[in-house]
Design a protein around this motif. Structure first.
Motif, mmCIF file in Angstrom:
data_model
loop_
_atom_site.group_PDB
_atom_site.id
_atom_site.type_symbol
_atom_site.label_atom_id
_atom_site.label_comp_id
_atom_site.label_asym_id
_atom_site.label_seq_id
_atom_site.Cartn_x
_atom_site.Cartn_y
_atom_site.Cartn_z
ATOM 1 N N ASN A 117 -16.624 -45.180 26.140
ATOM 2 C CA ASN A 117 -16.932 -46.294 25.331
ATOM 3 C C ASN A 117 -18.014 -46.470 24.743
ATOM 4 O O ASN A 117 -18.045 -46.793 23.510
ATOM 5 C CB ASN A 117 -16.686 -47.484 26.581
ATOM 6 C CG ASN A 117 -15.482 -47.709 26.927
ATOM 7 O OD1 ASN A 117 -14.354 -47.771 26.148
ATOM 8 N ND2 ASN A 117 -15.150 -48.088 28.328
ATOM 9 N N ARG A 118 -19.112 -45.791 25.198
ATOM 10 C CA ARG A 118 -20.451 -46.025 24.494
ATOM 11 C C ARG A 118 -20.377 -44.926 23.220
ATOM 12 O O ARG A 118 -20.852 -45.485 22.273
ATOM 13 C CB ARG A 118 -21.542 -45.404 25.551
ATOM 14 C CG ARG A 118 -22.948 -45.452 25.056
ATOM 15 C CD ARG A 118 -23.769 -45.174 25.981
ATOM 16 N NE ARG A 118 -23.750 -45.593 27.390
ATOM 17 C CZ ARG A 118 -24.264 -46.836 27.852
ATOM 18 N NH1 ARG A 118 -25.056 -47.300 27.009
ATOM 19 N NH2 ARG A 118 -23.912 -47.315 29.015
ATOM 20 N N ARG A 121 -18.101 -47.078 20.587
ATOM 21 C CA ARG A 121 -18.857 -48.160 19.909
ATOM 22 C C ARG A 121 -19.970 -47.515 19.057
ATOM 23 O O ARG A 121 -20.041 -48.230 18.047
ATOM 24 C CB ARG A 121 -19.562 -48.856 21.216
ATOM 25 C CG ARG A 121 -18.732 -49.757 22.125
ATOM 26 C CD ARG A 121 -19.605 -50.839 22.794
ATOM 27 N NE ARG A 121 -20.443 -50.119 23.506
ATOM 28 C CZ ARG A 121 -20.715 -49.727 24.783
ATOM 29 N NH1 ARG A 121 -19.546 -49.750 25.401
ATOM 30 N NH2 ARG A 121 -21.663 -49.437 25.419
ATOM 31 N N TYR A 128 -24.861 -49.835 18.691
ATOM 32 C CA TYR A 128 -23.869 -50.598 19.790
ATOM 33 C C TYR A 128 -23.724 -49.503 20.927
ATOM 34 O O TYR A 128 -23.049 -50.102 22.043
ATOM 35 C CB TYR A 128 -22.533 -50.640 19.145
ATOM 36 C CG TYR A 128 -22.611 -51.576 17.752
ATOM 37 C CD1 TYR A 128 -23.694 -52.577 17.785
ATOM 38 C CD2 TYR A 128 -21.651 -51.796 16.886
ATOM 39 C CE1 TYR A 128 -23.624 -53.430 16.672
ATOM 40 C CE2 TYR A 128 -21.605 -52.721 15.758
ATOM 41 C CZ TYR A 128 -22.651 -53.412 15.834
ATOM 42 O OH TYR A 128 -22.738 -54.453 14.663
ATOM 43 N N ASN A 165 -25.850 -51.525 29.134
ATOM 44 C CA ASN A 165 -25.359 -51.531 27.780
ATOM 45 C C ASN A 165 -25.956 -52.751 27.063
ATOM 46 O O ASN A 165 -26.818 -53.612 27.649
ATOM 47 C CB ASN A 165 -23.886 -51.547 27.738
ATOM 48 C CG ASN A 165 -23.236 -52.888 28.590
ATOM 49 O OD1 ASN A 165 -23.818 -53.827 28.428
ATOM 50 N ND2 ASN A 165 -22.081 -52.533 29.100
ATOM 51 N N TYR A 166 -25.779 -52.760 25.900
ATOM 52 C CA TYR A 166 -26.272 -53.631 24.775
ATOM 53 C C TYR A 166 -25.292 -54.987 25.160
ATOM 54 O O TYR A 166 -24.281 -55.096 25.053
ATOM 55 C CB TYR A 166 -25.933 -53.277 23.466
ATOM 56 C CG TYR A 166 -26.100 -54.306 22.248
ATOM 57 C CD1 TYR A 166 -27.233 -55.254 22.456
ATOM 58 C CD2 TYR A 166 -25.932 -53.998 20.903
ATOM 59 C CE1 TYR A 166 -27.309 -56.061 21.377
ATOM 60 C CE2 TYR A 166 -26.109 -54.801 19.871
ATOM 61 C CZ TYR A 166 -26.768 -55.990 19.902
ATOM 62 O OH TYR A 166 -27.277 -56.362 18.921
ATOM 63 N N GLY A 167 -26.134 -56.008 25.669
ATOM 64 C CA GLY A 167 -25.488 -57.035 26.101
ATOM 65 C C GLY A 167 -25.577 -57.591 27.678
ATOM 66 O O GLY A 167 -25.133 -58.485 27.939
ATOM 67 N N TYR A 197 -20.241 -56.664 29.180
ATOM 68 C CA TYR A 197 -20.183 -57.409 27.490
ATOM 69 C C TYR A 197 -19.306 -56.341 26.584
ATOM 70 O O TYR A 197 -18.852 -57.032 25.747
ATOM 71 C CB TYR A 197 -21.644 -57.337 27.032
ATOM 72 C CG TYR A 197 -21.693 -58.115 25.736
ATOM 73 C CD1 TYR A 197 -21.653 -59.468 25.748
ATOM 74 C CD2 TYR A 197 -22.211 -57.588 24.505
ATOM 75 C CE1 TYR A 197 -21.516 -60.199 24.720
ATOM 76 C CE2 TYR A 197 -22.173 -58.224 23.590
ATOM 77 C CZ TYR A 197 -21.843 -59.597 23.415
ATOM 78 O OH TYR A 197 -22.015 -60.115 22.203
ATOM 79 N N TRP A 198 -19.312 -55.122 26.995
ATOM 80 C CA TRP A 198 -18.550 -54.240 25.886
ATOM 81 C C TRP A 198 -17.439 -53.599 26.493
ATOM 82 O O TRP A 198 -16.774 -52.712 25.801
ATOM 83 C CB TRP A 198 -19.580 -53.231 25.417
ATOM 84 C CG TRP A 198 -20.694 -53.548 24.404
ATOM 85 C CD1 TRP A 198 -21.829 -53.814 24.648
ATOM 86 C CD2 TRP A 198 -20.426 -53.666 23.044
ATOM 87 N NE1 TRP A 198 -22.567 -54.177 23.686
ATOM 88 C CE2 TRP A 198 -21.815 -54.145 22.659
ATOM 89 C CE3 TRP A 198 -19.661 -53.711 22.180
ATOM 90 C CZ2 TRP A 198 -22.234 -54.442 21.272
ATOM 91 C CZ3 TRP A 198 -19.520 -53.690 20.664
ATOM 92 C CH2 TRP A 198 -21.116 -54.079 20.605
ATOM 93 N N THR A 199 -17.025 -53.909 27.664
ATOM 94 C CA THR A 199 -16.007 -53.232 28.175
ATOM 95 C C THR A 199 -14.888 -54.149 28.866
ATOM 96 O O THR A 199 -15.060 -55.296 29.187
ATOM 97 C CB THR A 199 -16.331 -52.256 29.388
ATOM 98 O OG1 THR A 199 -16.977 -52.879 30.210
ATOM 99 C CG2 THR A 199 -17.242 -51.204 28.777
ATOM 100 N N SER A 203 -15.988 -60.555 29.263
ATOM 101 C CA SER A 203 -17.199 -60.114 29.916
ATOM 102 C C SER A 203 -17.508 -61.059 31.204
ATOM 103 O O SER A 203 -16.393 -61.783 31.770
ATOM 104 C CB SER A 203 -18.536 -61.033 28.940
ATOM 105 O OG SER A 203 -18.337 -60.142 27.551
#
Length: 322
Positions: A117-118, A121, A128, A165-167, A197-199, A203
């Motif tokens: 996922n990283r 993004r 991201y 992660n970011y967020g 946040y990203w997955t 959230s």
């Protein structure tokens, strides 16, 4: 109002405003780019991600706009701010800004959770996939100059799905006092932070807990350490400590005059180590704990600690029991 009341800023994250009863003004805090944005696609600022504040008497006309300044802290990229008076000491404003850290690809980055996922993004914008966020803690008495602890208050923690992660670890507005799950234990502080946040499909918000006033402490190892305060004056007849020690450790307290001379009856020799783990422990000496004869006079407090933490102090009147 029919038109916006504050327009100068980057309003893409939480913007706060509240009544500060201690100062008698409304305060606003919002995100600000000190140098503007040059790369709109990747949202790249030329300056710092900063926090701006202003005050108002009527919530419509805002003045004194300026960026926050920090004591002994480096320039860092900060999202959000979460500033608000602390309900147990409303003369103190506390905040939980989010620290934003951009890192490059490395083997350590690839070892973090959800690598696929990283990398996906990062195809849209590298940050991201490689930026990481965490929660900080800061406090102020004037609402403009803050003491910001440089160590993470809420770091990303143990690696698991939805973290690092970011967020991650954006702390919500604000701490609330809640009952402890432990029988006969004092109340605690609950605060809430984001993850995943990203997955996934959404959230999540996770609850964390903290002892009352437990944001920071003066700590000493078993070999010992001590602290002497600046001169201060107080009201009340009893000195209370919020502290924790080991079974073998403890804290001794001495009261000195403004020049640093121990006051008879309140010297280290007059006292004994206070040990335990208490939100409110009355400090006593051989003659008792009544310090009312010193109220209104400049004094210094000397704390000698062994394997103990001192979180806060307060001068008060003894509680009356029904």
């Amino acid at each position: 109002a029919d038109t916006p009341v504050i327009t100068d800023g980057a309003f893409d994250s939480q913007n706060l405003a509240f009544w500060d009863a201690n100062s008698g003004v409304y305060r606003a805090y919002w995100r600000y780019f000190t140098g503007g944005v040059t790369d709109e696609k990747n949202w790249k600022p030329t300056g710092d991600r900063a926090i701006r504040t202003a005050t108002s008497k009527d919530f419509i006309h805002w003045e004194n706009q300026q960026d926050l300044s920090y004591i002994d802290s480096p320039s860092e990229q900060l999202y959000t701010n979460q500033v608000k008076p602390y309900h147990r000491a409303p003369q103190v404003l506390i905040g939980f800004p989010t620290r934003y850290v951009e890192r490059d690809w490395s083997e350590s980055m690839r070892q973090l959770p959800e690598r696929e996922n990283r990398e996906w993004r990062a195809k849209a914008s590298q940050r991201y996939g490689t930026a990481i966020t965490e929660g900080l803690f800061m406090s102020s008495r004037d609402g403009l100059k803050f003491k910001r602890w440089n160590e993470a208050f809420l770091p990303p923690g143990i690696e698991r799905v939805g973290t690092w992660n970011y967020g991650h670890q954006y702390i919500a507005w604000h701490v609330v006092e809640t009952k402890s799950d432990l029988e006969d234990a004092p109340n605690e502080l609950s605060f809430y932070a984001t993850e995943s946040y990203w997955t996934g499909k959404s959230s999540a918000v996770r609850r964390y807990t903290l002892r009352l006033d437990g944001f920071v402490s003066i700590h000493a190892p078993m070999k010992g350490g001590e602290l002497i305060t600046k001169p201060l004056t107080f009201k009340g007849s009893q000195l209370m400590m919020n502290f924790a020690s080991s079974a073998a450790g403890g804290i001794q307290v001495e009261i000195q005059d403004e020049a640093g001379k121990p006051i008879s009856g309140f010297t280290l020799a007059d006292g004994e180590p206070q040990f335990g783990d208490s939100i409110e422990r009355a400090v006593t000496w051989k003659g008792g704990g009544d310090v009312s004869m010193l109220a209104g006079k400049p004094v210094r407090l000397r704390f000698v600690l062994n394997d103990a933490d001192l979180y806060s102090i307060n001068f008060t009147e003894p509680k009356t029991r029904p």
